[in-house]
Design a protein around this motif. Structure first.
Motif, PDB file in Angstrom:
ATOM      1  N   TYR A  67       0.776  -1.356  -0.026  1.00  0.00           N
ATOM      2  CA  TYR A  67       0.220   0.027  -0.051  1.00  0.00           C
ATOM      3  C   TYR A  67       0.843   1.334  -0.030  1.00  0.00           C
ATOM      4  O   TYR A  67       0.324   2.405  -0.418  1.00  0.00           O
ATOM      5  N   ALA A  68       2.085   1.142   0.371  1.00  0.00           N
ATOM      6  CA  ALA A  68       3.055   2.322   0.191  1.00  0.00           C
ATOM      7  C   ALA A  68       3.505   2.688  -1.278  1.00  0.00           C
ATOM      8  O   ALA A  68       4.136   3.744  -1.652  1.00  0.00           O
ATOM      9  N   TYR A  69       3.128   1.657  -2.021  1.00  0.00           N
ATOM     10  CA  TYR A  69       3.370   1.981  -3.571  1.00  0.00           C
ATOM     11  C   TYR A  69       2.341   1.914  -4.453  1.00  0.00           C
ATOM     12  O   TYR A  69       2.349   2.399  -5.628  1.00  0.00           O
ATOM     13  N   THR A  70       1.183   1.241  -4.250  1.00  0.00           N
ATOM     14  CA  THR A  70      -0.315   1.525  -4.923  1.00  0.00           C
ATOM     15  C   THR A  70      -1.400   1.498  -3.943  1.00  0.00           C
ATOM     16  O   THR A  70      -1.205   0.889  -2.905  1.00  0.00           O
ATOM     17  N   ARG A  71      -2.329   2.162  -4.169  1.00  0.00           N
ATOM     18  CA  ARG A  71      -3.512   2.167  -3.301  1.00  0.00           C
ATOM     19  C   ARG A  71      -4.334   0.895  -3.444  1.00  0.00           C
ATOM     20  O   ARG A  71      -5.158   0.553  -2.602  1.00  0.00           O
ATOM     21  N   PRO A 132      -0.406   6.223  -6.576  1.00  0.00           N
ATOM     22  CA  PRO A 132      -1.302   5.735  -7.725  1.00  0.00           C
ATOM     23  C   PRO A 132      -2.205   4.873  -7.434  1.00  0.00           C
ATOM     24  O   PRO A 132      -2.036   3.837  -6.477  1.00  0.00           O
ATOM     25  N   ARG A 133      -3.367   4.838  -8.146  1.00  0.00           N
ATOM     26  CA  ARG A 133      -4.493   3.828  -7.970  1.00  0.00           C
ATOM     27  C   ARG A 133      -3.965   2.354  -8.311  1.00  0.00           C
ATOM     28  O   ARG A 133      -4.104   1.553  -7.487  1.00  0.00           O
ATOM     29  N   ARG A 137       4.318   3.007  -7.324  1.00  0.00           N
ATOM     30  CA  ARG A 137       5.394   3.973  -7.462  1.00  0.00           C
ATOM     31  C   ARG A 137       6.736   3.262  -7.297  1.00  0.00           C
ATOM     32  O   ARG A 137       6.667   2.073  -6.973  1.00  0.00           O
ATOM     33  N   LEU A 138       7.749   4.011  -7.678  1.00  0.00           N
ATOM     34  CA  LEU A 138       9.088   3.564  -7.592  1.00  0.00           C
ATOM     35  C   LEU A 138       9.771   3.634  -6.182  1.00  0.00           C
ATOM     36  O   LEU A 138      10.427   2.526  -5.651  1.00  0.00           O
ATOM     37  N   THR A 139       9.280   4.425  -5.449  1.00  0.00           N
ATOM     38  CA  THR A 139       9.727   4.675  -4.128  1.00  0.00           C
ATOM     39  C   THR A 139       8.420   4.690  -3.147  1.00  0.00           C
ATOM     40  O   THR A 139       7.234   5.039  -3.436  1.00  0.00           O
TER      41      THR A 139
END
Length: 186
Positions: A67-71, A132-133, A137-139
């Motif tokens: 969840y830290a990378y995509t919702r 992002p949905r 993300r990369l980070t």
């Protein structure tokens, strides 16, 4: 009259079973497609498993782990699993049907869930603006270092409570059915 998102929410599981039956009927797997599909599906199952161990449904906003990378790592995992099954099936119409199901069933469900999260969790608006949905993300999201309840580690208890092992079991059973279909035809 209920909203489409409510209808979609209620119908997604029964439609999933109908889709699975049609999928099995129209699938034309080969050893290569089955192997490639299995590899992709495994990634999706792992993504879903990791996500399920970080979500405390209706209790805290999940911002750790996947969840830290995509919702929507659970849906992302499901999409990856679906892509694996499409590869295994070797039937373009199965891909078209899966895309239609995603557009008409899952996108409205996701929109309804996001509306609920905006109302239930004050931090969701900021989180949604930075994470992002679907495409990760990369980070990692910095505020996702700790969840609302102060934890950040994967919880096997949550994984078991959410019965996420069913995704792995379902994938294995369908792959086994495809393998059996392949062997019976030869």
């Amino acid at each position: 009259m209920p909203s489409w998102s409510r209808v979609a929410t209620r119908s997604r599981v029964p439609l999933g079973f109908v889709f699975a039956a049609a999928y099995f009927w129209f699938a034309r797997p080969t050893w290569t497609s089955l192997g490639a599909g299995f590899a992709v599906e495994t990634v999706g199952v792992i993504v879903r498993a990791l996500a399920s161990g970080h979500i405390r449904k209706n209790a805290a906003l999940a911002t750790t782990g996947p969840y830290a990378y995509t919702r929507n790592p659970l849906y992302l995992g499901s999409i990856i699993i679906a892509i694996g099954f499409i590869i295994a099936a070797r039937n373009v119409w199965i891909g078209v049907a899966a895309l239609a199901m995603f557009a008409f069933i899952y996108l409205p469900v996701i929109a309804a869930e996001e509306k609920y999260l905006r109302l239930a969790f004050p931090g969701y608006v900021r989180y949604a603006s930075e994470v992002p949905r679907f495409l990760p993300r990369l980070t990692p999201y910095r505020a996702g270092a700790l969840a609302d309840d102060g934890t950040s580690q994967f919880s096997s208890a949550l994984y078991l409570r959410h019965r996420e092992y069913n995704a792995a079991l379902g994938s294995i059973l369908m792959l086994g059915a495809l393998l059996l279909k392949m062997l019976v035809k030869h």
